[in-house]
Motif scaffolding. Structure first.
Motif, mmCIF file in Angstrom:
data_model
loop_
_atom_site.group_PDB
_atom_site.id
_atom_site.type_symbol
_atom_site.label_atom_id
_atom_site.label_comp_id
_atom_site.label_asym_id
_atom_site.label_seq_id
_atom_site.Cartn_x
_atom_site.Cartn_y
_atom_site.Cartn_z
ATOM 1 N N ALA A 136 0.808 -1.160 0.017
ATOM 2 C CA ALA A 136 0.012 -0.004 -0.055
ATOM 3 C C ALA A 136 1.018 1.200 0.058
ATOM 4 O O ALA A 136 0.583 2.305 -0.749
ATOM 5 C CB ALA A 136 -1.208 0.014 1.231
ATOM 6 N N ARG A 137 1.938 1.235 0.937
ATOM 7 C CA ARG A 137 2.931 2.423 0.827
ATOM 8 C C ARG A 137 3.490 2.590 -0.469
ATOM 9 O O ARG A 137 3.739 3.699 -1.027
ATOM 10 C CB ARG A 137 3.762 2.180 1.992
ATOM 11 C CG ARG A 137 3.023 2.333 3.252
ATOM 12 C CD ARG A 137 4.171 1.747 4.374
ATOM 13 N NE ARG A 137 3.347 1.449 5.599
ATOM 14 C CZ ARG A 137 4.014 1.125 6.964
ATOM 15 N NH1 ARG A 137 5.153 0.605 6.808
ATOM 16 N NH2 ARG A 137 3.302 1.127 7.948
ATOM 17 N N ALA A 138 4.088 1.576 -0.994
ATOM 18 C CA ALA A 138 4.543 1.518 -2.490
ATOM 19 C C ALA A 138 3.737 2.205 -3.267
ATOM 20 O O ALA A 138 4.303 2.817 -4.459
ATOM 21 C CB ALA A 138 5.282 0.051 -2.818
ATOM 22 N N MET A 139 2.517 1.654 -3.542
ATOM 23 C CA MET A 139 1.577 1.929 -4.374
ATOM 24 C C MET A 139 1.257 3.681 -4.064
ATOM 25 O O MET A 139 1.020 4.544 -5.172
ATOM 26 C CB MET A 139 0.161 1.385 -4.449
ATOM 27 C CG MET A 139 0.494 0.026 -5.149
ATOM 28 S SD MET A 139 0.863 -0.433 -6.560
ATOM 29 C CE MET A 139 2.600 -0.408 -6.599
ATOM 30 N N GLY A 140 0.983 4.036 -2.787
ATOM 31 C CA GLY A 140 0.986 5.514 -2.609
ATOM 32 C C GLY A 140 2.128 6.396 -3.016
ATOM 33 O O GLY A 140 1.608 7.433 -3.323
#
Length: 223
Positions: free
Chosen positions: A72-76
């Motif tokens: 999720a952090r990478a996609m964010g």
């Protein structure tokens, strides 16, 4: 008169699932999956294992939650783009770098292929496939091909990094491997010998993105 909250409830509320997941990510990065135990996690959080069980039932659930958080952090962090092709390359590179930084994520993605983390990536890719104008009947195949390549190559890249001692110079290592390829039997390994110079000079990220471009060229043929 209302009863005062139990002491354990106050401690568990202060702990929070988010704190547990963040500590688990740190522990996984430092010690690997085998080092992730509730006892080790409790020590890192300066609490008791029981407080952790209040939020997470078992190690499997914790691994899923940690993987979800990293992805999720990478996609964010993926910058938005008006061009679908470039957006897919950025999504792919975001996953590649996340798995490179957290190799255990790759193992979890391959072990639980349709958990939330994988679906996050699939959804982001799929929306861009739609934006490319790919015919509807080819949506699933196109997005799946990209997803499979992204995860598989990211995992392999992270695994390769662990095979080489950190004290070994990458360029020297690749040059030595290229030399070994050149010395292979000319009849049995003709192709491998011919591409040996490219092995010595290649850049992992550039090659990864070149593979994405090859797939996207095929996807473009479906429009």
């Amino acid at each position: 008169m209302a009863k005062a909250p139990r002491r354990s409830e106050r401690r568990e509320d202060a702990l929070s699932r988010e704190r547990i997941v963040d500590a688990a990510i740190e522990l996984l990065d430092d010690e690997g999956e085998n080092g992730l135990t509730f006892r080790a996690l409790a020590t890192r959080l300066a609490t008791g294992p029981g407080a952790i069980y209040w939020h997470v039932e078992n190690k499997g659930e914790l691994l899923v939650a940690a993987t979800d958080a990293v992805v999720a952090r990478a996609m964010g962090e993926v910058r938005t783009s008006t061009k679908p092709r470039e957006a897919i390359r950025r999504i792919a590179l975001g996953v590649f770098e996340a798995v490179d930084a957290h190799p255990w994520v790759g193992a979890q993605l391959s072990r639980a292929p349709w958990e939330t983390a994988t679906l996050q990536i699939f959804e982001r890719i799929g929306r861009q496939v739609e934006a490319l104008g790919v015919r509807r009947s080819a949506h699933f195949t196109s997005a799946s091909a990209l997803l499979s390549y992204i995860i598989a190559v990211s995992i392999q890249n992270a695994a390769n990094g662990r095979l080489v001692d950190s004290s070994v110079n990458r360029a020297d290592y690749l040059e030595a491997e290229a030399t070994r390829w050149k010395a292979l039997d000319a009849h049995e390994y003709a192709f491998t010998r011919n591409v040996a110079p490219q092995l010595a000079e290649h850049d992992d990220r550039a090659e990864f993105l070149a593979g994405i471009d090859l797939i996207l060229s095929g996807v473009a043929a479906s429009t």
